[in-house]
Design a protein around this motif. Structure first.
Motif, PDB file in Angstrom:
ATOM      1  N   THR A 217       0.839  -1.198   0.000  1.00  0.00           N
ATOM      2  CA  THR A 217       0.000   0.000   0.000  1.00  0.00           C
ATOM      3  C   THR A 217       0.872   1.245   0.000  1.00  0.00           C
ATOM      4  O   THR A 217       1.878   1.301   0.688  1.00  0.00           O
ATOM      5  CB  THR A 217      -0.912   0.020   1.237  1.00  0.00           C
ATOM      6  OG1 THR A 217      -1.687  -1.168   1.237  1.00  0.00           O
ATOM      7  CG2 THR A 217      -1.833   1.216   1.237  1.00  0.00           C
ATOM      8  N   ILE A 218       0.464   2.246  -0.766  1.00  0.00           N
ATOM      9  CA  ILE A 218       1.175   3.516  -0.822  1.00  0.00           C
ATOM     10  C   ILE A 218       0.332   4.548  -0.087  1.00  0.00           C
ATOM     11  O   ILE A 218      -0.746   4.911  -0.537  1.00  0.00           O
ATOM     12  CB  ILE A 218       1.416   3.960  -2.275  1.00  0.00           C
ATOM     13  CG1 ILE A 218       2.251   2.912  -2.992  1.00  0.00           C
ATOM     14  CG2 ILE A 218       2.088   5.322  -2.308  1.00  0.00           C
ATOM     15  CD1 ILE A 218       2.388   3.158  -4.468  1.00  0.00           C
ATOM     16  N   LEU A 219       0.814   5.002   1.071  1.00  0.00           N
ATOM     17  CA  LEU A 219       0.115   5.985   1.897  1.00  0.00           C
ATOM     18  C   LEU A 219       1.089   7.077   2.329  1.00  0.00           C
ATOM     19  O   LEU A 219       1.608   7.055   3.436  1.00  0.00           O
ATOM     20  CB  LEU A 219      -0.466   5.330   3.156  1.00  0.00           C
ATOM     21  CG  LEU A 219      -1.609   4.355   2.968  1.00  0.00           C
ATOM     22  CD1 LEU A 219      -1.865   3.580   4.243  1.00  0.00           C
ATOM     23  CD2 LEU A 219      -2.859   5.091   2.557  1.00  0.00           C
ATOM     24  N   PRO A 220       1.367   8.071   1.494  1.00  0.00           N
ATOM     25  CA  PRO A 220       2.352   9.084   1.876  1.00  0.00           C
ATOM     26  C   PRO A 220       1.851  10.030   2.961  1.00  0.00           C
ATOM     27  O   PRO A 220       2.621  10.488   3.772  1.00  0.00           O
ATOM     28  CB  PRO A 220       2.601   9.837   0.580  1.00  0.00           C
ATOM     29  CG  PRO A 220       1.354   9.662  -0.193  1.00  0.00           C
ATOM     30  CD  PRO A 220       0.826   8.300   0.178  1.00  0.00           C
TER      31      PRO A 220
ATOM     32  N   GLN B  36      -3.876  10.780   2.225  1.00  0.00           N
ATOM     33  CA  GLN B  36      -4.487  10.415   0.952  1.00  0.00           C
ATOM     34  C   GLN B  36      -3.984   9.041   0.504  1.00  0.00           C
ATOM     35  O   GLN B  36      -2.796   8.755   0.557  1.00  0.00           O
ATOM     36  CB  GLN B  36      -4.133  11.451  -0.104  1.00  0.00           C
ATOM     37  CG  GLN B  36      -4.817  11.219  -1.428  1.00  0.00           C
ATOM     38  CD  GLN B  36      -4.424  12.288  -2.437  1.00  0.00           C
ATOM     39  OE1 GLN B  36      -3.504  13.049  -2.221  1.00  0.00           O
ATOM     40  NE2 GLN B  36      -5.140  12.328  -3.536  1.00  0.00           N
ATOM     41  N   HIS B  37      -4.899   8.212   0.088  1.00  0.00           N
ATOM     42  CA  HIS B  37      -4.547   6.872  -0.385  1.00  0.00           C
ATOM     43  C   HIS B  37      -4.234   6.953  -1.868  1.00  0.00           C
ATOM     44  O   HIS B  37      -5.090   7.258  -2.680  1.00  0.00           O
ATOM     45  CB  HIS B  37      -5.700   5.909  -0.131  1.00  0.00           C
ATOM     46  CG  HIS B  37      -5.328   4.492  -0.387  1.00  0.00           C
ATOM     47  ND1 HIS B  37      -5.583   3.881  -1.573  1.00  0.00           N
ATOM     48  CD2 HIS B  37      -4.686   3.588   0.384  1.00  0.00           C
ATOM     49  CE1 HIS B  37      -5.139   2.637  -1.526  1.00  0.00           C
ATOM     50  NE2 HIS B  37      -4.588   2.450  -0.350  1.00  0.00           N
ATOM     51  N   LEU B  38      -2.974   6.685  -2.227  1.00  0.00           N
ATOM     52  CA  LEU B  38      -2.563   6.833  -3.625  1.00  0.00           C
ATOM     53  C   LEU B  38      -2.713   5.565  -4.445  1.00  0.00           C
ATOM     54  O   LEU B  38      -2.782   5.626  -5.658  1.00  0.00           O
ATOM     55  CB  LEU B  38      -1.112   7.302  -3.698  1.00  0.00           C
ATOM     56  CG  LEU B  38      -0.858   8.704  -3.190  1.00  0.00           C
ATOM     57  CD1 LEU B  38       0.621   9.038  -3.299  1.00  0.00           C
ATOM     58  CD2 LEU B  38      -1.676   9.708  -3.982  1.00  0.00           C
ATOM     59  N   GLY B  39      -2.702   4.418  -3.816  1.00  0.00           N
ATOM     60  CA  GLY B  39      -2.812   3.176  -4.564  1.00  0.00           C
ATOM     61  C   GLY B  39      -1.930   2.096  -3.976  1.00  0.00           C
ATOM     62  O   GLY B  39      -1.547   2.152  -2.811  1.00  0.00           O
ATOM     63  N   TRP B  40      -1.596   1.139  -4.811  1.00  0.00           N
ATOM     64  CA  TRP B  40      -0.824  -0.018  -4.380  1.00  0.00           C
ATOM     65  C   TRP B  40       0.285  -0.285  -5.391  1.00  0.00           C
ATOM     66  O   TRP B  40       0.055  -0.283  -6.599  1.00  0.00           O
ATOM     67  CB  TRP B  40      -1.710  -1.255  -4.290  1.00  0.00           C
ATOM     68  CG  TRP B  40      -2.812  -1.106  -3.320  1.00  0.00           C
ATOM     69  CD1 TRP B  40      -2.807  -1.474  -2.001  1.00  0.00           C
ATOM     70  CD2 TRP B  40      -4.105  -0.549  -3.557  1.00  0.00           C
ATOM     71  NE1 TRP B  40      -4.003  -1.170  -1.419  1.00  0.00           N
ATOM     72  CE2 TRP B  40      -4.830  -0.606  -2.348  1.00  0.00           C
ATOM     73  CE3 TRP B  40      -4.721   0.004  -4.675  1.00  0.00           C
ATOM     74  CZ2 TRP B  40      -6.123  -0.143  -2.233  1.00  0.00           C
ATOM     75  CZ3 TRP B  40      -6.016   0.468  -4.555  1.00  0.00           C
ATOM     76  CH2 TRP B  40      -6.702   0.391  -3.340  1.00  0.00           C
ATOM     77  N   LYS B  41       1.464  -0.529  -4.890  1.00  0.00           N
ATOM     78  CA  LYS B  41       2.572  -0.941  -5.731  1.00  0.00           C
ATOM     79  C   LYS B  41       2.544  -2.465  -5.765  1.00  0.00           C
ATOM     80  O   LYS B  41       2.364  -3.107  -4.728  1.00  0.00           O
ATOM     81  CB  LYS B  41       3.883  -0.436  -5.138  1.00  0.00           C
ATOM     82  CG  LYS B  41       5.082  -0.682  -5.998  1.00  0.00           C
ATOM     83  CD  LYS B  41       6.283   0.036  -5.400  1.00  0.00           C
ATOM     84  CE  LYS B  41       7.518  -0.216  -6.220  1.00  0.00           C
ATOM     85  NZ  LYS B  41       7.516   0.443  -7.502  1.00  0.00           N
TER      86      LYS B  41
ATOM     87  N   LEU C  53       1.919   0.289 -10.658  1.00  0.00           N
ATOM     88  CA  LEU C  53       1.128   0.976  -9.644  1.00  0.00           C
ATOM     89  C   LEU C  53      -0.340   0.782  -9.988  1.00  0.00           C
ATOM     90  O   LEU C  53      -0.755   1.043 -11.122  1.00  0.00           O
ATOM     91  CB  LEU C  53       1.482   2.465  -9.628  1.00  0.00           C
ATOM     92  CG  LEU C  53       0.746   3.338  -8.631  1.00  0.00           C
ATOM     93  CD1 LEU C  53       1.068   2.914  -7.206  1.00  0.00           C
ATOM     94  CD2 LEU C  53       1.106   4.793  -8.840  1.00  0.00           C
ATOM     95  N   TYR C  54      -1.102   0.304  -9.021  1.00  0.00           N
ATOM     96  CA  TYR C  54      -2.537   0.076  -9.201  1.00  0.00           C
ATOM     97  C   TYR C  54      -3.276   1.181  -8.462  1.00  0.00           C
ATOM     98  O   TYR C  54      -3.135   1.340  -7.249  1.00  0.00           O
ATOM     99  CB  TYR C  54      -2.908  -1.294  -8.630  1.00  0.00           C
ATOM    100  CG  TYR C  54      -4.301  -1.738  -8.971  1.00  0.00           C
ATOM    101  CD1 TYR C  54      -4.562  -2.419 -10.154  1.00  0.00           C
ATOM    102  CD2 TYR C  54      -5.360  -1.492  -8.108  1.00  0.00           C
ATOM    103  CE1 TYR C  54      -5.841  -2.836 -10.476  1.00  0.00           C
ATOM    104  CE2 TYR C  54      -6.647  -1.908  -8.420  1.00  0.00           C
ATOM    105  CZ  TYR C  54      -6.872  -2.577  -9.594  1.00  0.00           C
ATOM    106  OH  TYR C  54      -8.144  -2.996  -9.910  1.00  0.00           O
TER     107      TYR C  54
END
Length: 72
Positions: A9-12, A15-20, A33-34
């Protein structure tokens, strides 16, 4: 068809940006990147893939499992 499918999961921030994701296909590492809307941005060149539509469908199916079914 895929080997070693992994999702992160990409969570900087909030905001939820997606999934690598990454996997091996025909002994090549494929990554991308999904996005939450289902869009796929491929990080690996897919010029050698003859079945791109089939591969994208399988990525969508695996992501649905990892995102929704697996988190329950």
């Amino acid at each position: 068809m895929f080997q070693h499918f992994q999702v992160q999961t990409i969570l900087p921030t909030q905001q939820h940006l997606g999934w690598k994701f990454s996997f091996f296909y025909k002994q090549r590492k494929i990554s991308g990147l999904y996005h939450p809307n289902g869009q796929i941005d491929w990080e690996s060149p897919l010029t050698f893939l003859e079945n791109r539509n089939l591969i994208e469908k399988q990525v969508h199916d695996l992501m649905l499992f990892h995102i929704y079914d697996h988190e329950r």
